[in-house]
Design a protein around this motif. Structure first.
Motif, short mmCIF file in Angstrom:
data_model
loop_
_atom_site.label_atom_id
_atom_site.label_comp_id
_atom_site.label_asym_id
_atom_site.label_seq_id
_atom_site.Cartn_x
_atom_site.Cartn_y
_atom_site.Cartn_z
N PRO A 168 -17.42 -34.46 5.42
CA PRO A 168 -16.43 -33.46 5.83
C PRO A 168 -15.36 -34.07 6.73
O PRO A 168 -15.66 -34.87 7.62
N LEU A 169 -14.10 -33.73 6.45
CA LEU A 169 -12.98 -34.34 7.15
C LEU A 169 -12.35 -33.36 8.14
O LEU A 169 -12.28 -32.15 7.88
N THR A 170 -11.88 -33.91 9.24
CA THR A 170 -11.07 -33.16 10.19
C THR A 170 -9.60 -33.44 9.88
O THR A 170 -9.22 -34.60 9.73
N LEU A 171 -8.80 -32.39 9.77
CA LEU A 171 -7.40 -32.60 9.46
C LEU A 171 -6.73 -33.43 10.54
O LEU A 171 -6.88 -33.15 11.74
N PRO A 172 -5.97 -34.46 10.15
CA PRO A 172 -5.36 -35.35 11.15
C PRO A 172 -4.15 -34.70 11.82
O PRO A 172 -3.61 -33.69 11.35
N GLU A 173 -3.71 -35.31 12.93
CA GLU A 173 -2.52 -34.83 13.63
C GLU A 173 -1.26 -35.11 12.80
O GLU A 173 -0.27 -34.39 12.92
N GLN A 174 -1.30 -36.14 11.98
CA GLN A 174 -0.18 -36.49 11.10
C GLN A 174 -0.72 -36.70 9.68
O GLN A 174 -1.90 -37.05 9.52
N PRO A 175 0.11 -36.48 8.65
CA PRO A 175 -0.35 -36.74 7.29
C PRO A 175 -0.84 -38.19 7.16
O PRO A 175 -0.28 -39.11 7.74
N ASN A 176 -1.91 -38.38 6.41
CA ASN A 176 -2.53 -39.70 6.29
C ASN A 176 -3.11 -39.87 4.89
O ASN A 176 -3.34 -38.88 4.18
N TYR A 177 -3.37 -41.12 4.51
CA TYR A 177 -3.89 -41.40 3.17
C TYR A 177 -5.35 -41.84 3.25
O TYR A 177 -5.70 -42.73 4.04
N MET A 178 -6.17 -41.25 2.38
CA MET A 178 -7.55 -41.72 2.19
C MET A 178 -7.62 -42.43 0.85
O MET A 178 -7.07 -41.94 -0.15
N ALA A 179 -8.30 -43.58 0.81
CA ALA A 179 -8.41 -44.38 -0.41
C ALA A 179 -9.86 -44.44 -0.87
O ALA A 179 -10.79 -44.50 -0.05
#
Length: 410
Positions: free
Chosen positions: A273-284
């Motif tokens: 489960p992910l926490t939404l980041p403060e800025q848009p980010n990329y997961m690979a």
């Protein structure tokens, strides 16, 4: 008076002397075999000319024989055409594909003017037609299965297990399988099974409909053959750099789970489960090479990866579209409808608890009391106190969460 011959000879001598002064002198020594032949010719002329004549006769005979052989009509031979087994379909109770070998005429050696044989060759021994074959065929590397003649010119091998991926096979036949008059071009043939491949589907940002705060990155891997589970899990990685970090900062590894379909031909990857980041980010999601098929054979040869943009906490959920229209109810009476569309599913009760709709004053004090409202920024708390709050009636949805909600209002 000098003759032309003497003149030419003198010129040659002068040229030779000039070359000797420029390049030096040259000497030639005959090879031993040539010296021996020279002595033989002088000392034993009869023997020398006799052997020379014999050699010339042998060369002439060889040339004549070759020309005669090339003038002969080509022979009709029989060759095997192999239909290599394809990929096993990914269905319930799937069975591996058969190997089919069909014998046919090889006409490549015939001359254009030669007559071609009609029909197809009959090669199987009469007592083996449509029978199981227990001897006379060697498949290498070995694979358990059953050989059978299908008619008089087709051999079919039915394997009892999956073919190993990307493997070179050789089939050798014994002459006793065939009728005596069958002239086979070769008794050995080869083929290659399909290579093991891995396909990575698109990455998706998933929100659990039953537990809305749970958000994950998910993807599906598709394999040409059943995959070795342990080999796959060792070569998967899900990573994302810390928010705002420079590109030189190493990405952080995220844990994940992998589940499989019944045939191990598809793998379903879910991040933690992910926490939404403060800025848009990329997961690979990266898939390394060397993943092994569970059926044996060569491992995958390529590395593949894809990435997905994770929205920031401020832009993940917002109103994508809001509009009003006049619709008619079951009694054909006109009604005003408000339609709201969000960027993601939202729970019905959560929306109802936080949604308020106001009818703004006709005049906009920010624009000299003209009938003109252009931006939400113009709607202040003071404006809302002067506005009228509307009563909304929800048009029920099929589920208690949705991206689109409709309301009837007066």
């Amino acid at each position: 008076m000098w003759s032309g011959k003497k003149t030419r000879g003198g010129a040659v001598n002068i040229l030779l002397r000039v070359m000797e002064r420029v390049f030096g002198s040259f000497a030639y020594s005959a090879p031993p075999w040539l010296v021996t032949l020279g002595h033989c010719r002088k000392e034993r002329p009869q023997k020398f000319w006799g052997w020379l004549l014999l050699v010339l006769l042998l060369v002439a005979g060889g040339v004549a024989g070759t020309l005669y052989y090339l003038s002969l009509p080509g022979q009709v031979e029989i060759t095997a055409s192999i239909e290599a087994p394809g990929l096993t379909p990914n269905v319930e109770n799937a069975k591996p594909r058969n190997l089919t070998i069909q014998f046919e005429y090889d006409l490549s050696g015939l001359k254009p003017e030669q007559e071609r044989p009609a029909g197809v060759p009959s090669v199987a021994r009469i007592d083996l037609v449509d029978k199981e074959v227990n001897a006379g065929i060697n498949l290498s590397p070995a694979l358990p299965g059953v050989w059978r003649w299908q008619g008089d010119r087709t051999l079919v091998f039915t394997p009892q297990q999956e073919w190993p991926a990307g493997t070179d096979f050789t089939v050798k036949f014994d002459k006793t399988l065939f009728v005596e008059e069958a002239r086979l071009k070769s008794l050995s043939y080869s083929f290659v099974t399909p290579a093991f491949t891995v396909a990575l589907g698109e990455l998706d940002f998933y929100q659990d409909p039953r537990d809305r705060p749970v958000r994950k990155v998910v993807s599906t891997l598709v394999f040409s053959h059943p995959v070795d589970k342990g080999s796959l899990e060792k070569r998967l990685a899900m990573t994302m750099r810390p928010t705002g970090a420079e590109i030189t900062v190493a990405p952080k590894n995220y844990s994940f789970t992998v589940s499989f379909d019944q045939n191990q031909r598809e793998a379903y990857v879910h991040s933690e489960p992910l926490t939404l980041p403060e800025q848009p980010n990329y997961m690979a999601l990266a898939v390394g090479k060397g993943i092994e098929p569970a059926v044996g054979g060569k491992a995958s040869q390529e590395e593949i990866s894809k990435q997905l943009l994770i929205p920031d906490i401020y832009s993940f959920l917002k109103v994508e579209r809001a509009r009003t229209e006049i619709v008619r109810n079951e009694k054909e009476e006109p009604q005003q409808l408000l339609s709201l569309q969000f960027t993601d599913d939202i729970a019905e009760q959560e929306l109802l608890d936080k949604l308020s709709v106001y009818l703004l004053p006709k005049k906009n004090p920010k624009r000299n009391n003209r009938d003109d409202w252009r931006s939400p920024r113009e709607v202040t708390e003071a404006v809302l106190r002067e506005a009228g709050r509307l009563d909304l009636k929800l048009v029920p949805n099929e589920h208690d969460f949705s991206q689109i909600y409709n309301f009837i209002f007066d």
